[in-house]
Structure formats: C-alpha cells, structure tokens
Design an enzyme around this catalytic site. Structure first.
Site: not given
Ligand code: PMV
Length: 290
Positions: A81, A86-91, A132
């Site tokens: 989702p 849940l880290g979709s942008s990093a994934a 992430d």
């Molecule tokens: O991408 P999210 O919503 O899981 O947030 C990342 C975690 C934070 O600590 C809030 C930001 C970061 O860059 O570490």
C-alpha cells in the site's frame, strides 16, 4: 527489447522514527510485500511517465550514472500500500535503481544500492535519514544509525517476532510530518532534544528485549515510544484510536509506525499474530501479519 528489472521491500519501523533524523538509532524490519519495477525503451504506444515518477526516474538515472532516463518506460507493480508509512517510496527508489543498473548490465552491493536509492528518496521527502532505503535494499531486521556515514547491522531476534501491521485509513505525507517536527524542534530544542534522547534509550532497550525475546517488555517499550511520538505532535486521533484498540484486543504493545500524521501502526501479539489480526479486523481495521 532490452529491459531491466528490480524490486524493493516495504518496511515498518519498530522503534525510533523521527528521532533517527535527529541523531538517534532506530530499528526497522522489511515486509514480505514489495514494489517491482521494469524499465525499457519507450515505444510509440507508451505514454511518458507522470511528473512525480519522471522526477524519481531522473534522480535514479543520475544516481546510477551512465543511463539516460528520458526515453524510458517504467512499469510498476507490487502489493505494497502506498503513502501509509510502509516505505513505498523507498521500495520504489530501490527497485528503480536496481532496474536501471540491470538495464545497463550492472549490479551493486546492498550498501551502494541503498545510498543511490536515498538520492531518489530526496525527491519524495527532502531529508530522509536513509532507514527506509537501507531496509528496502537489505531486508531483515535492522539496527540503523543515520551518521554520516550511515551504519546498519542485522538484529537477531531471540524468537520470531509476532508483529501485526494495521492501517489507520488515512494517508500521510512523510516530508510534511518530518518538516513540521523539525521546525518545532529547532524552535524549542530544550523541549524536543530530551524527547529524542528518551526515544533513543527506548530503541537501545528495545534491541535488548528483541534479542532476548522479552516480549512483554518490548510491548511496553513500543507503547512508550508511541506516547513520545504523540507528545511530539506526529500522531492523529485515528492512530491513537488504532493503538488503543490494538491494546484492548490483547496486543502486548502498539505504536504508530513511520512518519505519522496518518498511515500505519504496528502491534506486538502475545502469541499468534493471526488472532490479533482477526480481532483488529472485527473492530473495523485493515490489518495483516508483518
Ligand atoms: O517513510 P515513512 O513514513 O516510514 O517515514 C520515515 C521515517 C522517518 O523517521 C519519519 C523519516 C526518516 O527519514 O527517517
């Protein structure tokens, strides 16, 4: 036609989000859910990517080097989702970097891929700590410090973690949540620094609790971390209600996960996580085993 494929895992942060941006350690685990990307030369029938994806593609091409992103078609699929913590942008960033490297006949170490993907993350949310992308690239349960230089290592739980993810039903915007807290923390460091340090201590105790499988203590630590995040202004009424419901449904502890301002929560089950998932669903929440 030549194509490149790549994937990146979703993640949840167990302990230490936000404070990790301010120099404290954090613990995250990857999810079995992922984003998969395929890149290839754009054909006549392909529409160009929408602006945000185009920006991510350009950033990924710049981070990888030697690849021209402007003529590429990007296909995205997966079961993660989006915009719920849940880290979709990093994934997506990790998957894009891997796909572009593959298209160019290259690969890279996990550390290299995470570093390059973090450049792409900056397109989505300004100043990411890197937790992430590190988790999306390497998978597993990780201890993470932002550095510089960033450092991460595997954490070995004393027994399998019975962790449940539940969605609050509202989306969030990581950049806005991180930026808002940064503004408040810079205006009143005497108020926020002790909170970040306290979260850091919870992360250290949490690692011990995970390694020794001390689940009731880990539950308390998770709930305390939630209260400190709430005090920092990044929770919402829905997330607070979800955390309360998880505890009422028998969780040993629960907290928001990720940036907050909407998004997801995690809960530690006493025994079988499926039972907790069922009880949360019965209360109207979307939930799954992490
Ligand atoms: O991408 P999210 O919503 O899981 O947030 C990342 C975690 C934070 O600590 C809030 C930001 C970061 O860059 O570490």
């Amino acid at each position: 036609m030549r194509e490149g494929r790549g994937a990146g895992n979703g993640k949840v942060i167990l302990l230490g989000e936000h404070a990790v941006v301010h120099g404290q350690p954090a613990i995250a685990t990857s999810l079995l859910r992922e984003v998969r990307v395929t890149v290839r030369e754009r054909g006549a029938a392909d529409r160009p990517p929408p602006p945000e994806l185009r920006a991510a593609l350009d950033a990924a091409a710049g981070a990888v080097g030697g690849v021209d992103g402007s003529s590429l078609h990007v296909g995205i699929e997966g079961d993660l989702p989006i915009a719920v913590g849940l880290g979709s942008s990093a994934a997506l960033a990790v998957a894009l970097v891997r796909a572009l490297l593959a298209l160019d006949g290259r690969s890279g170490s996990t550390v290299e891929i995470a570093r390059r993907a973090n450049e792409v993350e900056k397109v989505f949310h300004g100043t990411p700590s890197g937790i992430d992308t590190a988790t999306a690239a390497s998978g597993g349960l990780l201890w993470f410090e932002a550095g510089p230089p960033p450092h991460w290592e595997a954490v070995r739980p004393g027994a399998p973690l019975a962790l449940v993810v539940a969605l609050s039903g509202t989306r969030h915007h990581t950049g806005r949540a991180v930026g808002g807290l940064r503004t408040r923390a810079e205006a009143s460091p005497q108020v926020y620094s002790p909170i970040f340090r306290a979260i850091g201590e919870l992360v250290r105790s949490g690692r011990d609790a995970i390694e020794s499988a001390s689940w009731p203590l880990l539950g308390e630590i998770l709930s305390m971390n939630h209260e400190l995040l709430r005090a920092s202004g990044v929770s919402t009424p829905e997330l607070d209600r979800l955390v309360e419901d998880a505890r009422a449904a028998g969780a040993l502890g629960a907290k928001l996960t990720g940036a907050g301002g909407g998004g997801a929560a995690i809960a530690l089950a006493e025994k079988a996580p499926d039972d907790l998932v069922e009880r949360l669903r019965a209360r109207g929440w979307e939930a799954f085993v992490a």
